[in-house]
Scaffold this motif. Structure first.
Motif, PDB file in Angstrom:
ATOM      1  N   LEU A 109       1.662  12.595   7.107  1.00 50.11           N
ATOM      2  CA  LEU A 109       2.517  12.076   8.171  1.00 50.11           C
ATOM      3  C   LEU A 109       1.943  12.367   9.539  1.00 50.11           C
ATOM      4  N   LYS A 110       2.230  11.490  10.483  1.00 45.99           N
ATOM      5  CA  LYS A 110       1.840  11.724  11.867  1.00 45.99           C
ATOM      6  C   LYS A 110       2.738  12.800  12.461  1.00 45.99           C
ATOM      7  N   THR A 155       0.829  -1.204   0.000  1.00 41.33           N
ATOM      8  CA  THR A 155       0.000   0.000   0.000  1.00 41.33           C
ATOM      9  C   THR A 155       0.865   1.256   0.000  1.00 41.33           C
ATOM     10  N   LEU A 156       1.986   1.221   0.717  1.00 41.49           N
ATOM     11  CA  LEU A 156       2.887   2.375   0.716  1.00 41.49           C
ATOM     12  C   LEU A 156       3.483   2.589  -0.672  1.00 41.49           C
ATOM     13  N   MET A 157       3.917   1.517  -1.320  1.00 41.87           N
ATOM     14  CA  MET A 157       4.488   1.648  -2.670  1.00 41.87           C
ATOM     15  C   MET A 157       3.440   2.165  -3.664  1.00 41.87           C
ATOM     16  N   LYS A 158       2.226   1.679  -3.546  1.00 43.19           N
ATOM     17  CA  LYS A 158       1.151   2.131  -4.425  1.00 43.19           C
ATOM     18  C   LYS A 158       0.837   3.608  -4.169  1.00 43.19           C
ATOM     19  N   GLN A 159       0.780   3.998  -2.914  1.00 44.70           N
ATOM     20  CA  GLN A 159       0.514   5.387  -2.560  1.00 44.70           C
ATOM     21  C   GLN A 159       1.635   6.293  -3.047  1.00 44.70           C
ATOM     22  N   LEU A 160       2.880   5.805  -2.953  1.00 44.77           N
ATOM     23  CA  LEU A 160       4.024   6.586  -3.413  1.00 44.77           C
ATOM     24  C   LEU A 160       3.965   6.791  -4.929  1.00 44.77           C
ATOM     25  N   TYR A 161       3.551   5.755  -5.663  1.00 45.84           N
ATOM     26  CA  TYR A 161       3.414   5.886  -7.117  1.00 45.84           C
ATOM     27  C   TYR A 161       2.363   6.939  -7.463  1.00 45.84           C
ATOM     28  N   TYR A 162       1.220   6.899  -6.807  1.00 44.59           N
ATOM     29  CA  TYR A 162       0.171   7.867  -7.116  1.00 44.59           C
ATOM     30  C   TYR A 162       0.475   9.253  -6.559  1.00 44.59           C
ATOM     31  N   ALA A 163       1.339   9.349  -5.549  1.00 45.18           N
ATOM     32  CA  ALA A 163       1.759  10.662  -5.052  1.00 45.18           C
ATOM     33  C   ALA A 163       2.677  11.342  -6.059  1.00 45.18           C
ATOM     34  N   TYR A 169      -7.123   5.451   0.297  1.00 45.76           N
ATOM     35  CA  TYR A 169      -6.708   4.358   1.179  1.00 45.76           C
ATOM     36  C   TYR A 169      -7.906   3.544   1.640  1.00 45.76           C
ATOM     37  N   HIS A 170      -9.007   4.211   1.992  1.00 50.00           N
ATOM     38  CA  HIS A 170     -10.147   3.484   2.544  1.00 50.00           C
ATOM     39  C   HIS A 170     -11.220   3.135   1.523  1.00 50.00           C
ATOM     40  N   ASP A 171     -11.152   3.706   0.327  1.00 54.39           N
ATOM     41  CA  ASP A 171     -12.174   3.341  -0.644  1.00 54.39           C
ATOM     42  C   ASP A 171     -11.900   1.984  -1.284  1.00 54.39           C
ATOM     43  N   ARG A 172     -10.717   1.446  -1.051  1.00 58.03           N
ATOM     44  CA  ARG A 172     -10.414   0.078  -1.465  1.00 58.03           C
ATOM     45  C   ARG A 172     -10.348  -0.760  -0.203  1.00 58.03           C
ATOM     46  N   LYS A 173     -11.169  -1.775  -0.138  1.00 60.11           N
ATOM     47  CA  LYS A 173     -11.217  -2.583   1.078  1.00 60.11           C
ATOM     48  C   LYS A 173     -10.016  -3.504   1.186  1.00 60.11           C
ATOM     49  N   ASP A 178       9.488   1.532  12.611  1.00 53.46           N
ATOM     50  CA  ASP A 178       8.816   1.055  11.414  1.00 53.46           C
ATOM     51  C   ASP A 178       8.325   2.239  10.584  1.00 53.46           C
ATOM     52  N   LEU A 179       8.745   2.284   9.328  1.00 53.00           N
ATOM     53  CA  LEU A 179       8.331   3.361   8.435  1.00 53.00           C
ATOM     54  C   LEU A 179       6.830   3.346   8.195  1.00 53.00           C
ATOM     55  N   LEU A 180       6.237   2.160   8.159  1.00 53.24           N
ATOM     56  CA  LEU A 180       4.813   2.029   7.852  1.00 53.24           C
ATOM     57  C   LEU A 180       3.919   2.601   8.949  1.00 53.24           C
ATOM     58  N   GLU A 181       4.472   2.793  10.139  1.00 50.71           N
ATOM     59  CA  GLU A 181       3.701   3.360  11.243  1.00 50.71           C
ATOM     60  C   GLU A 181       3.765   4.887  11.292  1.00 50.71           C
ATOM     61  N   CYS A 182       4.477   5.506  10.367  1.00 53.70           N
ATOM     62  CA  CYS A 182       4.673   6.958  10.377  1.00 53.70           C
ATOM     63  C   CYS A 182       3.568   7.726   9.676  1.00 53.70           C
ATOM     64  N   PHE A 183       2.629   7.038   9.054  1.00 51.79           N
ATOM     65  CA  PHE A 183       1.638   7.706   8.223  1.00 51.79           C
ATOM     66  C   PHE A 183       0.272   7.752   8.881  1.00 51.79           C
ATOM     67  N   GLU A 184      -0.425   8.831   8.601  1.00 52.83           N
ATOM     68  CA  GLU A 184      -1.810   9.018   9.024  1.00 52.83           C
ATOM     69  C   GLU A 184      -2.687   8.583   7.852  1.00 52.83           C
ATOM     70  N   VAL A 185      -3.041   7.289   7.834  1.00 57.46           N
ATOM     71  CA  VAL A 185      -3.698   6.726   6.648  1.00 57.46           C
ATOM     72  C   VAL A 185      -5.092   7.291   6.410  1.00 57.46           C
ATOM     73  N   ASP A 186      -5.728   7.831   7.426  1.00 56.70           N
ATOM     74  CA  ASP A 186      -7.056   8.406   7.235  1.00 56.70           C
ATOM     75  C   ASP A 186      -7.018   9.651   6.343  1.00 56.70           C
ATOM     76  N   ARG A 187      -5.876  10.290   6.250  1.00 51.20           N
ATOM     77  CA  ARG A 187      -5.746  11.497   5.436  1.00 51.20           C
ATOM     78  C   ARG A 187      -5.297  11.208   4.010  1.00 51.20           C
ATOM     79  N   MET A 188      -4.871   9.981   3.742  1.00 50.98           N
ATOM     80  CA  MET A 188      -4.369   9.633   2.410  1.00 50.98           C
ATOM     81  C   MET A 188      -5.535   9.334   1.479  1.00 50.98           C
ATOM     82  N   PRO A 189      -5.583   9.970   0.325  1.00 51.41           N
ATOM     83  CA  PRO A 189      -6.700   9.703  -0.590  1.00 51.41           C
ATOM     84  C   PRO A 189      -6.605   8.294  -1.163  1.00 51.41           C
TER      85      PRO A 189
END
Length: 161
Positions: A95-96, A5-13, A118-122, A105-116
């Protein structure tokens, strides 16, 4: 958050419409988005490239630094520093608060609720179907799920109406 999910988010960012400095290149079913990151002040890192590759049932995302041939591992300190510096510069709201390299852990540094997106894909893989989806009538039985373009079943195996 998981690594996929981080790699996918980074690509779309790294969308060229949002960041005009991003260079996008396509080679068959592989897309590359490259950004010059010398302005982030990281020693030894000139550019980052995120690759999206289409596979039969999903996509694969990879991160490369400079002109290296091997995929960058997000467990390395320089890669963690690059990802955090990128998000701190371009998307600080993802980011938090109080995030630095001392976090384990790098994966714990993000505020996933703010990332576009992230939640529309289950699920991490969009074509994943669970028993819950089948019971709720969500999967589309007419959608072809073949691994090769143009592949279809013989008429005697197709659903009859």
């Amino acid at each position: 958050m998981i690594k996929f999910t981080l790699m996918k988010q980074l690509y779309y960012a790294l969308d060229p419409r949002d960041i005009p400095q991003v260079r996008e290149k396509r080679a068959s079913d592989i897309f590359h988005r490259t950004l010059d990151v010398t302005h982030l002040g990281l020693p030894g890192i000139r550019e980052m490239t995120v690759q999206e590759r289409y596979l039969p049932y999903s996509q694969l995302y990879r991160l490369y630094i400079n002109d290296e041939k091997e995929e960058a591992d997000i467990g390395e300190d320089r890669v963690r520093a690059l990802v955090l510096a990128f998000y701190r510069y371009y998307h600080p709201d993802y980011l938090k608060e109080g995030v630095d390299l001392s976090n384990i852990d790098l994966l714990e540094c993000f505020e996933v609720d703010r990332m576009p997106g992230y939640h529309d894909r289950k699920y991490a893989y969009r074509d994943l179907i669970t028993m819950e989806d089948i019971r709720n009538g969500k999967p589309d039985k007419w959608k072809q799920k073949h691994g090769f373009p143009g592949l279809s079943f013989a008429k005697k195996y197709q659903d009859r109406e």
